[in-house]
Write an enzyme that holds these catalytic residues in place. Structure first.
Site, PDB file in Angstrom:
ATOM      1  N   GLY A 173      31.646  57.012  38.576  1.00 38.15           N
ATOM      2  CA  GLY A 173      30.561  57.712  39.252  1.00 38.15           C
ATOM      3  C   GLY A 173      31.021  58.266  40.589  1.00 38.15           C
ATOM      4  O   GLY A 173      31.923  57.730  41.236  1.00 38.15           O
ATOM      5  N   CYS A 174      30.381  59.352  41.012  1.00 29.86           N
ATOM      6  CA  CYS A 174      30.839  60.062  42.208  1.00 29.86           C
ATOM      7  C   CYS A 174      30.685  59.216  43.468  1.00 29.86           C
ATOM      8  O   CYS A 174      31.606  59.151  44.295  1.00 29.86           O
ATOM      9  CB  CYS A 174      30.109  61.392  42.348  1.00 29.86           C
ATOM     10  SG  CYS A 174      28.311  61.275  42.358  1.00 29.86           S
ATOM     11  N   TYR A 175      29.543  58.553  43.630  1.00 31.77           N
ATOM     12  CA  TYR A 175      29.407  57.662  44.782  1.00 31.77           C
ATOM     13  C   TYR A 175      30.402  56.502  44.670  1.00 31.77           C
ATOM     14  O   TYR A 175      30.945  56.028  45.665  1.00 31.77           O
ATOM     15  CB  TYR A 175      27.999  57.053  44.842  1.00 31.77           C
ATOM     16  CG  TYR A 175      26.894  58.002  45.229  1.00 31.77           C
ATOM     17  CD1 TYR A 175      26.855  58.582  46.497  1.00 31.77           C
ATOM     18  CD2 TYR A 175      25.865  58.297  44.345  1.00 31.77           C
ATOM     19  CE1 TYR A 175      25.823  59.431  46.860  1.00 31.77           C
ATOM     20  CE2 TYR A 175      24.823  59.154  44.708  1.00 31.77           C
ATOM     21  CZ  TYR A 175      24.807  59.722  45.966  1.00 31.77           C
ATOM     22  OH  TYR A 175      23.791  60.561  46.329  1.00 31.77           O
ATOM     23  N   VAL A 176      30.614  56.059  43.437  1.00 31.22           N
ATOM     24  CA  VAL A 176      31.406  54.847  43.226  1.00 31.22           C
ATOM     25  C   VAL A 176      32.867  55.056  43.609  1.00 31.22           C
ATOM     26  O   VAL A 176      33.441  54.269  44.369  1.00 31.22           O
ATOM     27  CB  VAL A 176      31.281  54.382  41.759  1.00 31.22           C
ATOM     28  CG1 VAL A 176      32.104  53.120  41.549  1.00 31.22           C
ATOM     29  CG2 VAL A 176      29.819  54.153  41.399  1.00 31.22           C
ATOM     30  N   THR A 224      34.152  57.247  45.531  1.00 34.85           N
ATOM     31  CA  THR A 224      34.252  57.493  46.973  1.00 34.85           C
ATOM     32  C   THR A 224      34.162  56.177  47.738  1.00 34.85           C
ATOM     33  O   THR A 224      34.945  55.915  48.664  1.00 34.85           O
ATOM     34  CB  THR A 224      33.139  58.462  47.424  1.00 34.85           C
ATOM     35  OG1 THR A 224      33.131  59.602  46.562  1.00 34.85           O
ATOM     36  CG2 THR A 224      33.338  58.910  48.862  1.00 34.85           C
TER      37      THR A 224
END
Lengths: 359, 359, 359, 359
Positions: free
Chosen positions: B152-155, B157
């Site tokens: 996931g994109c937040y993950v 990062t």
């Protein structure tokens, strides 16, 4: 209330908070005279404030305002931290009221001021009578004050957002309060600098002061209870407004019973009589969706206004209350609160000149 | 390495991550064929992706890609969660490699998936062989995999930003990790909805899922150690990029000795061999200032690129490490990582087609 | 073509066009050495260009580049107008090729230069051999040149957009050509100034030079035929890109037969072999609507790329062709064209290092 | 003037112009009742207008307003073109005044309406008494009217900007008037559509209707004199405001004597008594610079306000006057003018509720 004829002056009128104070005063129904003092004396206001084009006013000098301070019902100090300390005594002695938008009178304890701002406090007598100016929390003291310490923009937004949780015994004061505040670029001031030039700030956030922002001290001072405040700050790529995201630790014994609805009820009750604080329990037009953006308020709803919109949620899995509080950093976070405090001090309708909705 | 001739297909090619995967593949030096499958079969790519004007390619159907899956070296699934579970077995059976950009294969434990996504996992065999795809952390397993669960994109990062603190024993796993992620509006998907219309989203953040975002589960799963992750998410008023602000609690016994310099040293050492992860210790051109924006990275530096820039600070007064990690949500947070994983799987230069700097 | 090993230097590397030239060169497959000269010698590139974080390069001095000019295959001059005149002779004498991104060599006639820029031309010998660098129009001359005058950003965008109408006898040269160019704020340069600070430029256009922009002279010079160019310029609230809107008067005798389709055909034929110029005849996904935004290109499609997208329409009621041409002012409008010209001069693939799509 | 107690209703209250009309009425000193009719009857205003959070009002149905039309002093029609024609007769018969913000009553000649809007005019009797509502130009007729045709947003901005040049014999009516209008995305309406989603519109202009915008007909109708209006329109990446750039051809016999100062004098005299129209002759604080952005007004100065700021310049080399006129498309371009017209019709202070400065 009979019609009033208020005369007001702004010292430090060429910055963003000065310009905003002028904008509000020039449209205030009870204000009949506005003086604007800044270094650019002799120039029309629009030389630095394009939106005030055609007001017919020119900047005067700070000395001119000081010399006839007694003619003004109130003087707003929109000066850099440190300057209000030098001016307060003289202004008060001349018989005018003072609203200081800088940090000089925000800490009752001069040692705390020294710690946060790195300079000694040199106006301790004035400090002793200064009243901290969150109108919603200190209405009575403000009405009787001569000198108001207008709160920091992050601080007033956060206080309106989280204080009910501490008052009501929901928040756990022994765990850190986590705040992330995203402020508009106007919060960086109007002195040109490369990082805040439009091409550099256009599509980015500019974090700053992560080693410890001064407003964290002010918040710890106002929340009390020994609460540690972890505040992270950044400028967002918008001109105005503070979007404050709080994660509030919940006391273990109330975690089980808490819900978003209960939080909404608490806040609606707490702020039922406050014109400028409104709780977002917006129904979703057309039904709920996966990502329900309407559960929470957005900056776009308060821009240009003196309102604070508050949204709430509860992460039951992790026992944390999430608060979103939004204000316009230049209005509720500065000039609007300052005028609201003026209204209280002068016995005017508290909302006079401030009722306009944002957009 | 000899010149390669890679054939790739994208299913779900009309969304933002699909369009971005196409953008990267069309400029990849080793890719000779790209198929783009979406509902709008028969239309040129520019009918939904204006930036791909004149590519000469048209959308095909997902079924056509599936039917000749064996012709492709790799198939990227940019489909909504739930669809990859239905497609994975067939694609793998046809002999192609699969990079799934959805959440379907991110949890090794199907029960955790069910808890986070509210649906049962129906491809447990494929799940058993799926490899979680943070290239920097799982390089070797990725190289040998047939099925990649792109993070996931937040993950991704957040993991790049905070994992060194847990590995090094600086972070206190018994206190919550506080994360606030501001994602570009492209993260909201390209289905029209009122709240994300430009006039509504122009000057505001759109918070969402504060009751508990799915990526918090994924993060708790990957960080392990029993860490509770308080994640708050919002869309910012920019099209691309994740600005992640982390407040990491520090173990009591190391609080005294910690400093920003020590943190910078740790991260520079940890990522010394990583092309795409860069630590910001930017000297301020022209000297330090009060608000030192250059201490931290900004989204503007990584937009359009596969880089992750990391900045660090230490609030010694409160014992908290502050991390700022920025990525482009569509590149490092999705399509770029997917192509990086493809490069690893196919034995290509890991950075091929991905070395461009952002701006 | 055999593998090349190009060594390139940039003088004036700390401005926006300098930084962009570096960004492109650092990702160019044939470039093996890049020198960056600027006043901030000794500092790493990221001290002024955050996106180049971790490149490992430091700024050097202009004098160092000049001293070893013969070591470079090409030197890019990203200096303020007036400086290239002082440097060109020396660089050419040292045997390197020069691409000047300033205006110094754009006017074949030094009197016209003097009129537009208010200073005398002091490098007339170099001027005599300079080749004007719109790659699409002057490919052959560029390939044989030692000194390239890279065109102005508004100018190249406008030329690509309107020249076919003059070549084909559709435009009426006896009536003024009306152009409005909206340029990103990066076009204002990176020197801090109040009007371009983010809070002031966030939600506004900043018109400038309406009394007559220098690029109008350059355009009148290149279009010739005695055409008067009414050019109005402004900075838009985006960082990059030129959105050019042209209203082209149509010759009376062709007004009746003209149509949007005929215009699209003309341009598609004219640019059929040009990789970087693409005509927008986008089909609307899901059918036409009242306000058909897809009829025309948008800046968002070319940002970060070397492409020029062109859209066309015909107001039959008023006999005017409308052209929309969009480019990235820092790429096709400056550094990208400069590298494209370098490719031509050095016999490389014209598109090397420049093929990436925008987004 | 004695205190007034105005009751107002808005039909079509869920769109942007409807929401803006509500915003202004709710803060109008003389308005004591506001009804808001829209399809979402029964929901609170904030269900579609977040900025009106906590107003306490709910949407009602259009039929309810119609049924008690006689109770309202004025009804604002913020409905799609075509609907006002169906409602006007009934409302007028009930004795209320009507301000129509759509195009239905803008053309005195129903044939011209049919040509511009592609539908027959079906309320010719009402049309015969409708008064075109640029308050500054038609003050007296408006004061006596029952039905106002509120002007188009581009049109009122352009008329205020260029009419003095035609009245004074400076403009040459035999050459086309060239206008480029950049409107905020709120001008695209609040119906979700892909092209206006934030990620797509964030960093781009969206041109539209270049084949001939309807407002060009309205402008040709109002300017008269046979002037051909070449109008090009686009949405800019801001929420509100019209930035209008005009290139006005100058009569050959006055070209020689014209100057920017003469133009400023003309406009200052023309608008000396107009509160809402202000001419920008801003002195540059700190001296002039090469690119003198302060010579011209910017949208940022009028956002949220009812002001029109006008800037002027003269390209002597080409004999063209350049006009920049900026308004807020939702205020002076719609709801603000509508309320200003209401003030005139009801004999109130023309500026009541509208004096706030923008920002």
């Amino acid at each position: 209330m009979t019609a009033s004829r208020v005369r007001a002056a702004v010292i430090g009128a060429s910055g963003f908070t000065g310009g905003e104070t002028l904008r509000l005063l020039l449209n205030h129904p009870d204000v009949v005279e506005v003086a604007a003092a800044a270094r650019s004396a002799g120039e029309p206001l629009e030389s630095v404030h394009p939106h005030l084009l055609g007001s017919g006013l020119e900047f005067t000098t700070p000395d001119e305002v000081t010399a006839r301070a007694g003619d003004f019902d109130v003087v707003f100090l929109c000066t850099p931290s440190g300057e209000a300390m030098r001016r307060a005594d003289g202004l008060l002695a001349a018989g005018t009221r003072v609203v200081d938008l800088s940090a000089d009178f925000r800490f009752a304890d001069p040692e705390r001021y020294a710690r946060a701002y790195g300079r000694e406090h040199t106006a301790r007598e004035a400090l002793a009578e200064a009243v901290y100016g969150v109108s919603e929390f200190h209405r009575k003291e403000i009405a009787g004050a001569r000198l108001i310490a207008n709160p920091g923009c992050y601080v007033i937004t956060a206080l309106l957002g989280v204080v009910p949780l501490y008052e009501d015994g929901i928040a756990d004061p022994s765990s850190p309060l986590n705040l992330v505040g995203i402020n508009g670029t106007s919060g960086a001031g109007n002195k040109p600098r490369a990082e805040v030039m439009h091409p550099n700030a256009f599509a980015a956030l500019l974090p700053y002061s992560l080693q410890g922002h001064r407003h964290a001290h002010e918040l710890e001072d106002r929340i009390g209870r020994g609460v540690v405040v972890d505040l992270s700050t950044a400028h967002g790529n918008f001109a105005r407004g503070i979007h404050l995201q709080a994660t509030v630790p919940v006391r273990a014994d109330v975690r089980g019973e808490l819900s978003r609805e209960a939080l909404l009820d608490l806040y609606r009750a707490r702020y039922a009589d406050e014109f400028f604080v409104r709780v977002n329990a917006r129904p979703a037009h057309g039904g709920l969706t996966d990502k329900d953006y309407r559960r929470y308020p957005t900056l776009a709803g308060v821009t240009g206004s003196n309102f604070c919109h508050i949204g709430l949620d509860y992460d039951a899995h992790r026992g944390a209350v999430k608060v979103v509080a939004v204000t316009d950093n230049l209005v509720k976070g500065a000039a609007g609160s300052a005028v609201q405090n003026m209204n209280l001090m002068l016995g005017l309708d508290e909302t006079a000149g401030l009722r306009a909705y944002g957009f």
